[in-house]
Design an enzyme around this catalytic site. Sequence first.
Site, mmCIF file in Angstrom:
data_model
loop_
_atom_site.group_PDB
_atom_site.id
_atom_site.type_symbol
_atom_site.label_atom_id
_atom_site.label_comp_id
_atom_site.label_asym_id
_atom_site.label_seq_id
_atom_site.Cartn_x
_atom_site.Cartn_y
_atom_site.Cartn_z
ATOM 1 N N GLU A 60 0.840 -1.198 0.000
ATOM 2 C CA GLU A 60 0.000 0.000 0.000
ATOM 3 C C GLU A 60 0.874 1.247 0.000
ATOM 4 O OE1 GLU A 60 -3.368 1.700 3.077
ATOM 5 O OE2 GLU A 60 -3.137 -0.464 2.867
ATOM 6 N N GLU A 64 -3.321 10.321 3.492
ATOM 7 C CA GLU A 64 -4.516 10.374 4.326
ATOM 8 C C GLU A 64 -4.645 11.746 4.956
ATOM 9 O OE1 GLU A 64 -5.087 5.774 5.685
ATOM 10 O OE2 GLU A 64 -3.862 7.036 6.996
#
Length: 182
Positions: A60, A64
């Site tokens: 990943e 964010e």
Amino acid sequence: GDNIVLHFKDVSTSVRPYTSGALVTKNKCLYGKFKVELRPSNVSGIITGVFLHRNSPHQEIDIEFLGKDTTKMLINVFFNPGIEGSKLEYGYRGTPVIISLDFDASENYHLYEIQWESDGIKWLVDGNIVYERIMYLPTPIPYLPMEFNINLWHSRSEELAGKLPSGEISISSSIRRIEIEF
């Protein structure tokens, strides 16, 4: 008028107490430039995510926005070695890094970008590099195809994202543009 709006709602499912909108590519991508022009939510407890992701093995690359403070963005890399279908999930986790922005991301649209190459990752904001990782410093660079995602979700970690307010919930993130270049 042509914006995509992701809504977060207080509607439970069999797996989660809330539901929210998400976008994900139909096909997996291996390396490229992944851009999104968006305005994230600024509600405590909510995270607006822009990321590449795969399972088996889990890899990943993240951007964010933590609703409790949208003057910053968090970046991170998860890496598990193996070939397609490997169940190695012990997880190298790159040191998460908080990037201070010169603005409140929730107040206007800005362009966020992940440039993923075989030997490094760059994160850009409005065309300017804000962070860069090279191979193995501090995490190996993911090397298997991943889906590109944009979502809105509730974190159970109040330390990370803050406490979700009680009462009626009306939360959204707005997307103006998405570009993917291979």
